[in-house]
Scaffold this motif. Sequence first.
Motif, PDB file in Angstrom:
ATOM      1  N   ARG A  17       5.419  -1.564  -0.368  1.00  0.00           N
ATOM      2  CA  ARG A  17       6.001  -2.840   0.060  1.00  0.00           C
ATOM      3  C   ARG A  17       6.945  -2.661   1.245  1.00  0.00           C
ATOM      4  N   GLU A  18       7.816  -1.674   1.161  1.00  0.00           N
ATOM      5  CA  GLU A  18       8.797  -1.459   2.228  1.00  0.00           C
ATOM      6  C   GLU A  18       8.118  -1.090   3.546  1.00  0.00           C
ATOM      7  N   ARG A  19       7.077  -0.271   3.468  1.00  0.00           N
ATOM      8  CA  ARG A  19       6.344   0.091   4.687  1.00  0.00           C
ATOM      9  C   ARG A  19       5.715  -1.151   5.305  1.00  0.00           C
ATOM     10  N   LEU A  20       5.155  -2.014   4.457  1.00  0.00           N
ATOM     11  CA  LEU A  20       4.549  -3.251   4.940  1.00  0.00           C
ATOM     12  C   LEU A  20       5.598  -4.137   5.619  1.00  0.00           C
ATOM     13  N   LEU A  21       6.749  -4.276   4.993  1.00  0.00           N
ATOM     14  CA  LEU A  21       7.802  -5.127   5.560  1.00  0.00           C
ATOM     15  C   LEU A  21       8.337  -4.572   6.875  1.00  0.00           C
ATOM     16  N   SER A  22       8.265  -3.259   7.050  1.00  0.00           N
ATOM     17  CA  SER A  22       8.797  -2.650   8.271  1.00  0.00           C
ATOM     18  C   SER A  22       7.826  -2.735   9.449  1.00  0.00           C
ATOM     19  N   GLU A  87     -14.143  -3.403  -7.790  1.00  0.00           N
ATOM     20  CA  GLU A  87     -13.142  -2.650  -7.040  1.00  0.00           C
ATOM     21  C   GLU A  87     -12.287  -3.601  -6.209  1.00  0.00           C
ATOM     22  N   VAL A  88     -10.993  -3.487  -6.390  1.00  0.00           N
ATOM     23  CA  VAL A  88     -10.041  -4.206  -5.546  1.00  0.00           C
ATOM     24  C   VAL A  88      -9.613  -3.202  -4.485  1.00  0.00           C
ATOM     25  N   LEU A  89      -9.972  -3.487  -3.249  1.00  0.00           N
ATOM     26  CA  LEU A  89      -9.683  -2.538  -2.184  1.00  0.00           C
ATOM     27  C   LEU A  89      -8.178  -2.405  -1.973  1.00  0.00           C
ATOM     28  N   PRO A  90      -7.723  -1.180  -1.752  1.00  0.00           N
ATOM     29  CA  PRO A  90      -6.284  -0.970  -1.565  1.00  0.00           C
ATOM     30  C   PRO A  90      -5.787  -1.627  -0.285  1.00  0.00           C
ATOM     31  N   GLN A  91      -4.563  -2.083  -0.344  1.00  0.00           N
ATOM     32  CA  GLN A  91      -3.911  -2.655   0.828  1.00  0.00           C
ATOM     33  C   GLN A  91      -2.408  -2.555   0.623  1.00  0.00           C
ATOM     34  N   PRO A  92      -1.667  -2.325   1.677  1.00  0.00           N
ATOM     35  CA  PRO A  92      -0.216  -2.256   1.544  1.00  0.00           C
ATOM     36  C   PRO A  92       0.326  -3.567   0.970  1.00  0.00           C
ATOM     37  N   GLY A  93       1.228  -3.456   0.011  1.00  0.00           N
ATOM     38  CA  GLY A  93       1.839  -4.624  -0.594  1.00  0.00           C
ATOM     39  C   GLY A  93       1.180  -5.079  -1.880  1.00  0.00           C
ATOM     40  N   LEU A  94      -0.022  -4.577  -2.166  1.00  0.00           N
ATOM     41  CA  LEU A  94      -0.729  -4.975  -3.386  1.00  0.00           C
ATOM     42  C   LEU A  94      -0.281  -4.083  -4.533  1.00  0.00           C
TER      43      LEU A  94
END
Length: 137
Positions: A17-22, A87-94
Motif C-alpha cells: 500500500r505504501e509503495r502504491l501511495l508513493s 486467479e486474482v492477478l497481483p497488483q499493488p494495493g490489493l
Amino acid sequence: MPAMRIQCPPGACICERERLLSQPEGDLRILMLTREEEKRLLARIESIDSLADLRHVQGLMRRQLGIVVDIAPGSNEVRTVMGLRIEVLPQPGLCRKTRKSIPAALRRCFEARRQVVFDLLDEHDLLAAVHDGVSRP
C-alpha cells in the motif's frame, strides 16, 4: 476524497500500500475498496446467476478497481468447481485477504449455480461434444 481502505497491520499483508501511495502515477482505485465495500463485492459475486453476469462483474471489477480475475478450466480434468483455476492477478494495493476472498466467493457461487460452471466450461469447448451429442476426439 472518497474513503480509502485502512492500512493492514504491519507484517500481516503484502499489499504494498505504501509503495502504491508513493507513486505519482500509481493506480489508487483499489484503495477505494473499503472493508464494507469488499463485503458488498463478495455478496455480489456470490449472487452471480449466469455466465454473462459473471463476465459483467469481472468487467466492473477491472474498470472500477483494477482487479483482474482469470477463471478457466484447470490443467487437469474438471470434476468439481475445485478443478477450475481462479486467479486474482497481483497488483499493488490489493490486500492478501481480498485476493483469497474473491476466489472463495466465486467457488460458493459456482457450487450454488452449476449452470454458470457448465457455461464456463462450454465457453472453452470442454462440453461441446456432450451438447452436440457427437463424440469428438
